[in-house]
Design an enzyme around this catalytic site. Structure first.
Site, PDB file in Angstrom:
ATOM      1  N   ASP A  16      -4.322  -2.322   4.244  1.00 37.61           N
ATOM      2  CA  ASP A  16      -4.771  -3.333   3.273  1.00 37.61           C
ATOM      3  C   ASP A  16      -3.779  -3.660   2.158  1.00 37.61           C
ATOM      4  O   ASP A  16      -4.122  -4.362   1.221  1.00 37.61           O
ATOM      5  CB  ASP A  16      -6.111  -2.940   2.614  1.00 37.61           C
ATOM      6  CG  ASP A  16      -7.275  -3.299   3.502  1.00 37.61           C
ATOM      7  OD1 ASP A  16      -7.057  -4.019   4.492  1.00 37.61           O
ATOM      8  OD2 ASP A  16      -8.408  -2.860   3.209  1.00 37.61           O
ATOM      9  N   GLY A  38      13.074 -24.701  12.142  1.00 37.53           N
ATOM     10  CA  GLY A  38      11.757 -24.073  12.211  1.00 37.53           C
ATOM     11  C   GLY A  38      11.810 -22.663  12.767  1.00 37.53           C
ATOM     12  O   GLY A  38      12.844 -22.185  13.229  1.00 37.53           O
ATOM     13  N   HIS A  81       3.039   1.689  10.573  1.00 29.13           N
ATOM     14  CA  HIS A  81       3.993   2.721  10.954  1.00 29.13           C
ATOM     15  C   HIS A  81       3.727   3.271  12.346  1.00 29.13           C
ATOM     16  O   HIS A  81       4.601   3.818  12.982  1.00 29.13           O
ATOM     17  CB  HIS A  81       4.036   3.838   9.920  1.00 29.13           C
ATOM     18  CG  HIS A  81       2.792   4.637   9.878  1.00 29.13           C
ATOM     19  ND1 HIS A  81       1.729   4.290   9.092  1.00 29.13           N
ATOM     20  CD2 HIS A  81       2.429   5.734  10.540  1.00 29.13           C
ATOM     21  CE1 HIS A  81       0.774   5.169   9.279  1.00 29.13           C
ATOM     22  NE2 HIS A  81       1.166   6.050  10.142  1.00 29.13           N
TER      23      HIS A  81
END
Ligand SMILES: Nc1nc2c(ncn2[C@@H]2O[C@H](COP(=O)(O)OP(=O)(O)OP(=O)(O)O)[C@@H](O)[C@H]2O)c(=O)[nH]1
Length: 597
Positions: A16, A38, A81
């Site tokens: 989060d 782009g 991770h």
């Protein structure tokens, strides 16, 4: 021909703290700079061409000294991770660089620390994104502004608050052995970690983040990024996936060479190296061109590193996420690739047969990371393998538990525990430590082990008698009662006594059991050397079996003495040891076992 490829960049951080939001924001920079070429969507990765970086950077390009040779940046789309440890290349991490994201309002959290430990271990250079600066009280939000521009517009209080939060983060880094600083105050990027304050949600600071990471890559990784473009490709499997109409496919990040449609590839499988011929190389269609979800991919003839590509080929069912993919253009290449892959798999998977723990993980890379960590903690491993935790694993742990109760356990990183495995483990008391933070899994195990050891010691202590030598006072006045029970005044000469301890005479004859111990007017549970107390002894009659002035000894059993010497040695103090020696002298008159002490 040699060229510099794009650096592969991974995003790590606590749950989060904004990894996904930041990656999304980087993908969206596309819209703003369509003319500049782009952003290209790869399989499992997003490429930001250098033109886009330049355009976003604008005047910030002055941060960059010298010619820009880098073709762009390749971000791995899977954040976290777990992904980082799973994606391996040549024994190191697949990612050349990483962005560690920290919610600046929350500071360091467990996965932040774990991420740093992992980055340190793999020696991966990284920069820090201090995210969610828009949450600072009174912060003025201007979407997509560079941080330095945005910062100048804040009032002093907001600026000050950000500084304070950054200092906290810098302090934590210092504790972990890093010099860190806000990026615009860094003197030497090889010695100091750069922190870029950002708002992933509003795109603030993304410009600096991109410029900085590109600059670092070019300056410090140029050699590593130089590849032989035409050489056979090397890559790592991100994911093994079933696709409608294509069968089992593998999503691969190619980090070296060029992969061609007619190449043979050698791929790491669960127990073997899979050799197969490519059927199709696929890349995602631009989003606005997908009309039918069944045709989401375009075929390409070849792809050069660094790139994310989907490979369709027969026989990929057993392919393993995290394992290597090597292209081969001759029989000899195939053999070499097979050897390389097999030795990698063997090195990571452990089947030792010795007494040790069971380790399971979702990919070869994470299996290696967890195993390494356990070995560093001197926790022996019996088996390390990829896959969910099964009934067989629990049965194996059970057989180990008989030999060593602390090693009959299972560790799992990012894996599920099958239902039948859970049932047996619960019923037979096999602890399972699972999670997605390596050091947390090990910490849980260590806490469990400590609690078990303490409980066992408490039980041992309750079962075991300690040595003691006492002397009845010579004066008849201290015989308070002659029998049933006899109550006499004594002094503890060595060691200790407790209610329930049997006593013997100097000739080894049992005289009775201590019923209670009284000090002044209180009943006590233990009397130690030097204590003068009254004890009630069930069994003897004073004047017939025991006499004032006589020495009595705690009548230890062989079991007591074995436990004391082997398992409770640290609990014995000097006076206990003297008491034990006295008791051995008494006992060995009848039992030669005691002479060996
Ligand atoms: N205010 C604010 N909120 C943010 C920012 N970045 C992320 N968030 C919010 O924080 C929450 C978590 O963000 P994610 O991007 O899902 O975080 P994550 O690190 O990818 O989380 P996991 O994928 O679950 O590990 C979401 O509600 C985001 O909208 C930011 O810069 N400012």
């Amino acid at each position: 021909m040699k060229k510099i490829r794009q650096p592969i960049i991974a995003v790590l951080g606590h749950v989060d703290h904004g990894k996904t939001t930041m990656l999304d924001r980087i993908r969206k920079t596309n819209v703003a700079s369509k003319e500049a070429g782009g952003i290209t969507q790869h399989i499992g990765a997003t490429e930001v061409p250098i033109e886009v970086v330049k355009e976003i950077a604008g005047p910030l390009l002055s941060l960059w000294k010298g010619e820009i040779k880098l073709p762009g940046l390749l971000f791995i789309d899977t954040p976290g991770h777990e992904a980082f440890t799973s994606l391996r290349a040549r024994g190191g991490s697949l990612a050349d660089l990483a962005i560690l994201i920290i919610d600046v309002n929350e500071g360091f959290q467990p996965q932040t620390i774990e991420s740093i430990e992992i980055l340190k271990k793999y020696k991966t250079p990284f920069i820090v994104a201090a995210n969610k600066i828009d949450r600072i009280k009174g912060w003025k939000i201007n979407e997509n502004e560079p941080f330095l521009v945005n910062f100048k517009k804040q009032d002093q209080r907001a600026q000050q608050e950000l500084e304070t939060k950054l200092w906290e983060v810098i302090g934590k880094f210092y504790e972990m052995g890093f010099q860190a600083n806000r990026f615009d105050r860094v003197q030497d990027f090889t010695k100091e970690l750069a922190i870029v304050p950002i708002s992933a949600k509003y795109g603030i600071g993304i410009a600096e983040l991109l410029v900085l990471i590109a600059g670092l890559a070019q300056r410090y990784l140029e050699q590593k990024l130089k590849i032989e473009v035409e050489g056979p490709a090397k890559g790592t499997i991100l994911e093994v996936r079933e696709e409608i109409g294509l069968g089992t496919t593998i999503d691969v990040i190619v980090y070296d060479g060029t992969l061609r449609k007619d190449d043979t590839i050698v791929v790491g499988g669960k127990d073997e190296a899979i050799v197969t011929k490519i059927r199709a190389l696929l890349k995602p269609k631009p989003l606005d061109e997908i009309r039918d979800p069944r045709f989401r991919f375009d075929q390409v003839d070849e792809v050069a590193a660094a790139a994310g590509i989907k490979i369709a080929a027969p026989g990929l069912d057993g392919a393993l996420a995290g394992s290597p993919v090597i292209a081969a253009r001759s029989e000899e290449d195939v053999e070499k690739a097979k050897q390389e892959i097999l030795s990698q798999i063997e090195r990571i998977k452990i089947e030792s047969g010795e007494i040790g723990v069971i380790v399971k993980a979702d990919t070869l890379g994470s299996l290696e990371a967890l195993s390494k960590e356990l070995q560093e903690k001197d926790i022996p491993i019996r088996k390390a393998d990829v896959g969910d935790i099964s009934k067989t694993d629990v049965m194996e742990a059970l057989s180990i538990k008989d030999e060593n109760e602390y090693l009959g356990v299972i560790f799992g990183f990012n894996v599920k525990v099958n239902e039948d495995a859970r049932e047996i483990a619960d019923a037979r008391g096999i602890p399972i430590f699972v999670g997605n933070i390596i050091y947390k899994i090990i910490e849980d195990y260590e806490a469990w082990r400590k609690a078990e050891e303490e409980a066992k010691k408490r039980e041992l202590l309750a079962q075991t008698k300690f040595p003691g030598v006492i002397k009845l006072f010579p004066d008849e006045r201290y015989v308070f009662r002659r029998s049933h029970p006899a109550i006499v005044g004594i002094e503890v000469l060595e060691g200790r006594i407790k209610p329930g301890y049997p006593l013997m005479k100097q000739n080894g004859e049992r005289v009775g059991v201590i019923k209670s111990i009284k000090s002044k007017s209180d009943f006590i549970q233990e009397a130690k050397r030097g204590d003068q107390v009254a004890i009630a002894i069930e069994g003897p009659i004073v004047g017939r079996h025991i006499h004032p002035g006589e020495m009595l000894y705690v009548d230890l059993s062989r079991d007591d003495v074995m436990r004391l010497v082997k398992e409770l040695r640290n609990e014995l103090d000097e006076t206990d040891i003297r008491a034990l020696k006295e008791i051995a002298k008494v006992k060995k008159q009848k039992d030669p076992f005691w002479a060996t002490l």
